[in-house]
Enzyme design. Structure first.
Site, short mmCIF file in Angstrom:
data_model
loop_
_atom_site.label_atom_id
_atom_site.label_comp_id
_atom_site.label_asym_id
_atom_site.label_seq_id
_atom_site.Cartn_x
_atom_site.Cartn_y
_atom_site.Cartn_z
N HIS A 174 -2.79 -5.57 -9.42
CA HIS A 174 -3.96 -4.76 -9.06
C HIS A 174 -5.22 -5.62 -9.25
CE1 HIS A 174 -6.30 -1.20 -8.35
NE2 HIS A 174 -7.08 -1.58 -9.34
N LEU A 231 0.81 -1.23 0.00
CA LEU A 231 0.00 0.00 0.00
C LEU A 231 0.84 1.28 0.00
CD1 LEU A 231 -2.86 -1.09 2.43
CD2 LEU A 231 -2.84 -1.09 -0.07
C1 GRF Z 1 -4.90 -8.18 -2.91
O1 GRF Z 1 -6.18 -8.04 -3.45
C2 GRF Z 1 -3.94 -7.33 -3.70
O2 GRF Z 1 -4.22 -7.26 -5.05
C3 GRF Z 1 -4.20 -6.03 -3.05
O3 GRF Z 1 -4.18 -6.35 -1.68
C4 GRF Z 1 -4.88 -7.56 -1.52
C5 GRF Z 1 -4.29 -8.42 -0.41
O4 GRF Z 1 -3.12 -9.03 -0.79
N1 GRF Z 1 -3.40 -4.97 -3.55
P1 GRF Z 1 -2.19 -9.97 0.11
O5 GRF Z 1 -3.01 -11.08 0.72
O6 GRF Z 1 -1.56 -9.14 1.22
O7 GRF Z 1 -1.17 -10.51 -0.84
#
Ligand code: GRF
Length: 201
Positions: free
Chosen positions: A110, A91
């Site tokens: 994404h 993020l």
């Molecule tokens: C996923 O949907 C990814 O695409 C988004 O965050 C979500 C969680 O991902 N950006 P993760 O379980 O931490 O890999």
């Protein structure tokens, strides 16, 4: 072997998919040399440790501001010798200096079919909430190269996922992860790593 650094912020299921794919030989010529999180509570850090991969946490707070955070992130990438940077549920808005330093060598997953439901503010469940609000019948995931915009870089791979009657943002998020993200991200890494190795031959 291409050295891969994985940047995470949360649960790390995409990281897990990468680690499993390496173990199963579905990603060739790659090793994850570091997992970097901006969130001390990210379960992704545990997944890395369980796999014996160096895991570091770098927070804006501990660094004392954005500039120091950006510098620490760049240093961590250089220190681990990363040749490919994978944003897997990360993020953090990647600073321009890192994008320039690793131009064309940072990829992101994404959870929509770009250019739908992407750009500033479209992350996590929000993406799926908006897709449901709009009433799309098909959504999916996209792996793209990171440039200086938000979700604007060249698209490497996309996979469509059906929206089902009665879906909630949570059920749709889960299906997009299972049917698209966990397949697409390892596939993109394998593509890049095998090309990088053969073009160096
Ligand atoms: C996923 O949907 C990814 O695409 C988004 O965050 C979500 C969680 O991902 N950006 P993760 O379980 O931490 O890999």
């Amino acid at each position: 072997m291409l050295k891969v650094a994985v940047l995470v912020s949360g649960g790390g299921t995409n990281l897990q998919a990468i680690l499993d794919a390496i173990d199963e030989g579905k990603i060739r010529n790659a090793e994850v040399v570091s997992v970097i999180s901006n969130n001390p509570k990210a379960y992704a850090l545990e997944r890395a440790k369980k796999h014996g991969i160096p895991a570091v946490c770098i927070t804006r707070k501990a660094c004392g501001g954005t500039e120091a955070f950006n510098a620490a992130l760049l240093k961590a990438l250089k220190d681990c010798g990363a040749e490919l940077v994978v944003l897997a549920g990360c993020l953090v808005v990647i600073p321009k200096e890192i994008i320039r330093e690793y131009e064309g060598r940072i990829i992101n997953i994404h959870p929509s079919l770009i250019p739908s439901f992407c750009g500033t503010g479209f992350y996590g469940l929000k993406v799926h909430e908006e897709a449901l609000k709009r009433g799309v019948k098909v959504t999916g995931a996209t792996v793209h190269i990171v440039d200086e915009g938000t979700d604007t870089g060249p698209i490497l791979l996309q996979k469509a996922v059906e929206v089902k009657e009665g879906d909630t943002p949570e059920s749709l998020q889960r299906r997009v992860m299972e049917e698209a993200e966990w397949i697409l991200l390892p596939k993109a890494i394998d593509m890049i790593c095998t090309q990088a190795v053969s073009s160096a031959d």
